[in-house]
Scaffold this motif. Structure first.
Motif, PDB file in Angstrom:
ATOM      1  N   LEU A  81       2.904  11.740 -15.056  1.00 30.62           N
ATOM      2  CA  LEU A  81       4.563  11.843 -15.128  1.00 30.62           C
ATOM      3  C   LEU A  81       4.954  11.540 -16.561  1.00 30.62           C
ATOM      4  O   LEU A  81       4.337  10.400 -16.917  1.00 30.62           O
ATOM      5  N   PRO A  82       5.767  12.100 -17.101  1.00 34.82           N
ATOM      6  CA  PRO A  82       6.207  11.591 -18.773  1.00 34.82           C
ATOM      7  C   PRO A  82       6.801  10.249 -18.335  1.00 34.82           C
ATOM      8  O   PRO A  82       7.542   9.921 -17.505  1.00 34.82           O
ATOM      9  N   THR A  83       6.743   9.494 -19.627  1.00 31.96           N
ATOM     10  CA  THR A  83       7.385   8.275 -19.533  1.00 31.96           C
ATOM     11  C   THR A  83       9.059   8.112 -19.680  1.00 31.96           C
ATOM     12  O   THR A  83       9.306   7.093 -19.728  1.00 31.96           O
ATOM     13  N   THR A  84       9.574   9.266 -19.831  1.00 32.60           N
ATOM     14  CA  THR A  84      10.973   9.672 -19.798  1.00 32.60           C
ATOM     15  C   THR A  84      11.504   9.806 -18.216  1.00 32.60           C
ATOM     16  O   THR A  84      12.632   9.775 -18.351  1.00 32.60           O
ATOM     17  N   SER A  85      10.696   9.974 -17.326  1.00 34.81           N
ATOM     18  CA  SER A  85      11.285  10.371 -15.954  1.00 34.81           C
ATOM     19  C   SER A  85      12.002   9.012 -15.600  1.00 34.81           C
ATOM     20  O   SER A  85      11.666   7.948 -15.698  1.00 34.81           O
ATOM     21  N   SER A  86      13.130   9.268 -14.937  1.00 33.93           N
ATOM     22  CA  SER A  86      13.771   8.325 -14.341  1.00 33.93           C
ATOM     23  C   SER A  86      13.416   7.875 -12.952  1.00 33.93           C
ATOM     24  O   SER A  86      13.406   8.674 -11.999  1.00 33.93           O
ATOM     25  N   ASN A  87      13.115   6.778 -12.893  1.00 34.69           N
ATOM     26  CA  ASN A  87      12.391   6.243 -11.579  1.00 34.69           C
ATOM     27  C   ASN A  87      12.804   4.818 -11.148  1.00 34.69           C
ATOM     28  O   ASN A  87      13.445   3.906 -12.111  1.00 34.69           O
ATOM     29  N   VAL A  88      12.668   4.402 -10.001  1.00 34.36           N
ATOM     30  CA  VAL A  88      12.767   3.039  -9.648  1.00 34.36           C
ATOM     31  C   VAL A  88      11.916   2.704  -8.401  1.00 34.36           C
ATOM     32  O   VAL A  88      11.570   3.566  -7.756  1.00 34.36           O
ATOM     33  N   ASN A  89      11.508   1.735  -8.522  1.00 37.26           N
ATOM     34  CA  ASN A  89      10.489   0.962  -7.373  1.00 37.26           C
ATOM     35  C   ASN A  89      11.469   0.182  -6.541  1.00 37.26           C
ATOM     36  O   ASN A  89      12.443  -0.405  -6.817  1.00 37.26           O
ATOM     37  N   LEU A  90      11.155   0.290  -5.217  1.00 38.86           N
ATOM     38  CA  LEU A  90      11.729  -0.387  -4.059  1.00 38.86           C
ATOM     39  C   LEU A  90      10.688  -1.254  -3.172  1.00 38.86           C
ATOM     40  O   LEU A  90       9.630  -0.828  -2.909  1.00 38.86           O
ATOM     41  N   LYS A  91      11.146  -2.389  -2.919  1.00 39.49           N
ATOM     42  CA  LYS A  91      10.393  -3.263  -2.108  1.00 39.49           C
ATOM     43  C   LYS A  91      10.773  -3.150  -0.804  1.00 39.49           C
ATOM     44  O   LYS A  91      11.441  -3.928  -0.005  1.00 39.49           O
ATOM     45  N   ILE A  92      10.402  -2.002  -0.019  1.00 42.68           N
ATOM     46  CA  ILE A  92      10.564  -1.762   1.073  1.00 42.68           C
ATOM     47  C   ILE A  92       9.423  -2.216   2.313  1.00 42.68           C
ATOM     48  O   ILE A  92       8.356  -1.881   1.875  1.00 42.68           O
ATOM     49  N   PHE A 142      -4.139   6.895   1.661  1.00 42.82           N
ATOM     50  CA  PHE A 142      -3.391   8.205   1.065  1.00 42.82           C
ATOM     51  C   PHE A 142      -2.616   8.679   2.411  1.00 42.82           C
ATOM     52  O   PHE A 142      -1.422   8.607   2.148  1.00 42.82           O
ATOM     53  N   ARG A 143      -3.005   8.341   3.620  1.00 42.69           N
ATOM     54  CA  ARG A 143      -2.122   8.917   4.847  1.00 42.69           C
ATOM     55  C   ARG A 143      -1.162   7.917   5.029  1.00 42.69           C
ATOM     56  O   ARG A 143       0.041   8.222   5.569  1.00 42.69           O
ATOM     57  N   LEU A 144      -1.355   6.617   4.900  1.00 46.39           N
ATOM     58  CA  LEU A 144      -0.384   5.517   5.388  1.00 46.39           C
ATOM     59  C   LEU A 144       0.891   5.636   4.370  1.00 46.39           C
ATOM     60  O   LEU A 144       1.688   5.656   4.677  1.00 46.39           O
ATOM     61  N   SER A 145       0.489   5.969   2.980  1.00 44.27           N
ATOM     62  CA  SER A 145       1.524   5.951   1.932  1.00 44.27           C
ATOM     63  C   SER A 145       2.148   7.273   2.221  1.00 44.27           C
ATOM     64  O   SER A 145       3.619   7.203   1.971  1.00 44.27           O
ATOM     65  N   LEU A 146       1.936   8.254   2.814  1.00 38.61           N
ATOM     66  CA  LEU A 146       2.519   9.600   3.082  1.00 38.61           C
ATOM     67  C   LEU A 146       3.597   9.470   4.246  1.00 38.61           C
ATOM     68  O   LEU A 146       4.625   9.573   4.050  1.00 38.61           O
ATOM     69  N   LYS A 147       3.050   8.454   5.136  1.00 39.36           N
ATOM     70  CA  LYS A 147       3.729   8.465   6.376  1.00 39.36           C
ATOM     71  C   LYS A 147       4.831   7.418   6.003  1.00 39.36           C
ATOM     72  O   LYS A 147       6.305   7.672   6.684  1.00 39.36           O
ATOM     73  N   ARG A 148       4.950   6.507   5.111  1.00 37.40           N
ATOM     74  CA  ARG A 148       5.708   5.581   4.568  1.00 37.40           C
ATOM     75  C   ARG A 148       6.676   6.259   3.990  1.00 37.40           C
ATOM     76  O   ARG A 148       8.033   5.856   4.151  1.00 37.40           O
ATOM     77  N   ALA A 149       6.198   7.200   2.973  1.00 39.44           N
ATOM     78  CA  ALA A 149       7.021   7.880   2.276  1.00 39.44           C
ATOM     79  C   ALA A 149       8.155   8.905   3.091  1.00 39.44           C
ATOM     80  O   ALA A 149       9.488   9.058   3.375  1.00 39.44           O
ATOM     81  N   ASN A 190       1.868  -3.862  -5.496  1.00 41.36           N
ATOM     82  CA  ASN A 190       1.475  -2.622  -5.535  1.00 41.36           C
ATOM     83  C   ASN A 190       1.980  -1.854  -4.228  1.00 41.36           C
ATOM     84  O   ASN A 190       2.014  -0.543  -4.315  1.00 41.36           O
ATOM     85  N   ARG A 191       2.430  -2.668  -3.122  1.00 45.65           N
ATOM     86  CA  ARG A 191       2.769  -1.854  -1.851  1.00 45.65           C
ATOM     87  C   ARG A 191       4.209  -1.602  -2.251  1.00 45.65           C
ATOM     88  O   ARG A 191       5.190  -2.609  -2.019  1.00 45.65           O
ATOM     89  N   ARG A 192       5.016  -0.323  -2.432  1.00 42.35           N
ATOM     90  CA  ARG A 192       5.933  -0.252  -2.845  1.00 42.35           C
ATOM     91  C   ARG A 192       6.564   1.194  -2.492  1.00 42.35           C
ATOM     92  O   ARG A 192       5.608   1.928  -2.240  1.00 42.35           O
ATOM     93  N   VAL A 193       7.739   1.573  -2.547  1.00 46.25           N
ATOM     94  CA  VAL A 193       8.329   2.995  -2.360  1.00 46.25           C
ATOM     95  C   VAL A 193       8.819   3.004  -3.845  1.00 46.25           C
ATOM     96  O   VAL A 193       9.649   2.526  -4.392  1.00 46.25           O
TER      97      VAL A 193
END
Length: 199
Positions: A81-92, A142-149, A190-193
């Motif tokens: 992903l480009p470094t200019t992408s707007s993103n945010v991490n959340l501690k869910i 992989f599967r857990l991260s997709l389920k959480r998303a 590292n465990r984040r959304v």
């Protein structure tokens, strides 16, 4: 007779302190600021050297320039992903090895919902990405991260009323850590959304 007194000290649980340097946000205002900033940086680091993986149901990967992810349609490769992408991490917070969202995270998810329905973002589309630490197998992560998303998307659609067409989901597994996965604190980070503005 000498009596020895043994003092047992209780173990204290110290919650993770979310800091701005890892691009985490704690409320609507912080989320809005990061998702509307053109200079926001993607905090996911490809610290793992790419190596061929053998994961049941997923294709093996050996391309340095791409990241392996799991989507609703199966395994895919995406470019860095480009470094200019707007993103945010959340501690869910989720239950252990589960996609069940803990009630303590409802407030933050509602804050996210308020940000995504703000007039400055109400027409935008987003990628909801799940991330895990390095514990467990590649396949399970992989599967857990997709389920959480998917669980986060479902909350935003069902509880907040955001259109599902605005939200796509992806599971990164352990592939894009922001810390080294050595200590418990680093694994918590590292465990984040991750919410990424894509359109």
């Amino acid at each position: 007779i000498l009596m020895k007194t043994i003092i047992v000290l209780p173990l204290l649980f110290i919650p993770m302190v979310v800091t701005a340097d890892d691009n985490f946000a704690n409320n609507r205002e912080e989320i809005l600021k990061k998702l509307t900033s053109s200079n926001a940086s993607v905090t996911s680091q490809n610290t793992n050297k790419r190596k061929t993986r053998s994961i049941r149901g997923l294709k093996a990967v050996s391309k340095q320039a791409s990241t392996q992810v799991l989507t609703e349609n199966g395994a895919e490769l995406i470019s860095t992903l480009p470094t200019t992408s707007s993103n945010v991490n959340l501690k869910i917070e989720f239950d252990v090895n589960s996609a069940r969202i803990r009630q303590s995270s409802y407030k933050l998810l509602n804050q996210l919902g308020q940000a995504l329905t703000d007039r400055t973002l109400s027409k935008a589309q987003f990628l909801v990405g799940g991330h895990t630490d390095s514990d467990g197998s590649d396949e399970s992560n992989f599967r857990l991260s997709l389920k959480r998303a998917r669980a986060v998307k479902s909350f935003l659609v069902d509880a907040v009323g955001i259109s599902g067409n605005r939200l796509k989901i992806v599971g990164y597994g352990e592939n894009t850590p922001i810390k080294s996965n050595v200590t418990r604190f680093e694994k918590q980070k590292n465990r984040r959304v991750e919410i990424l503005k894509i359109q």
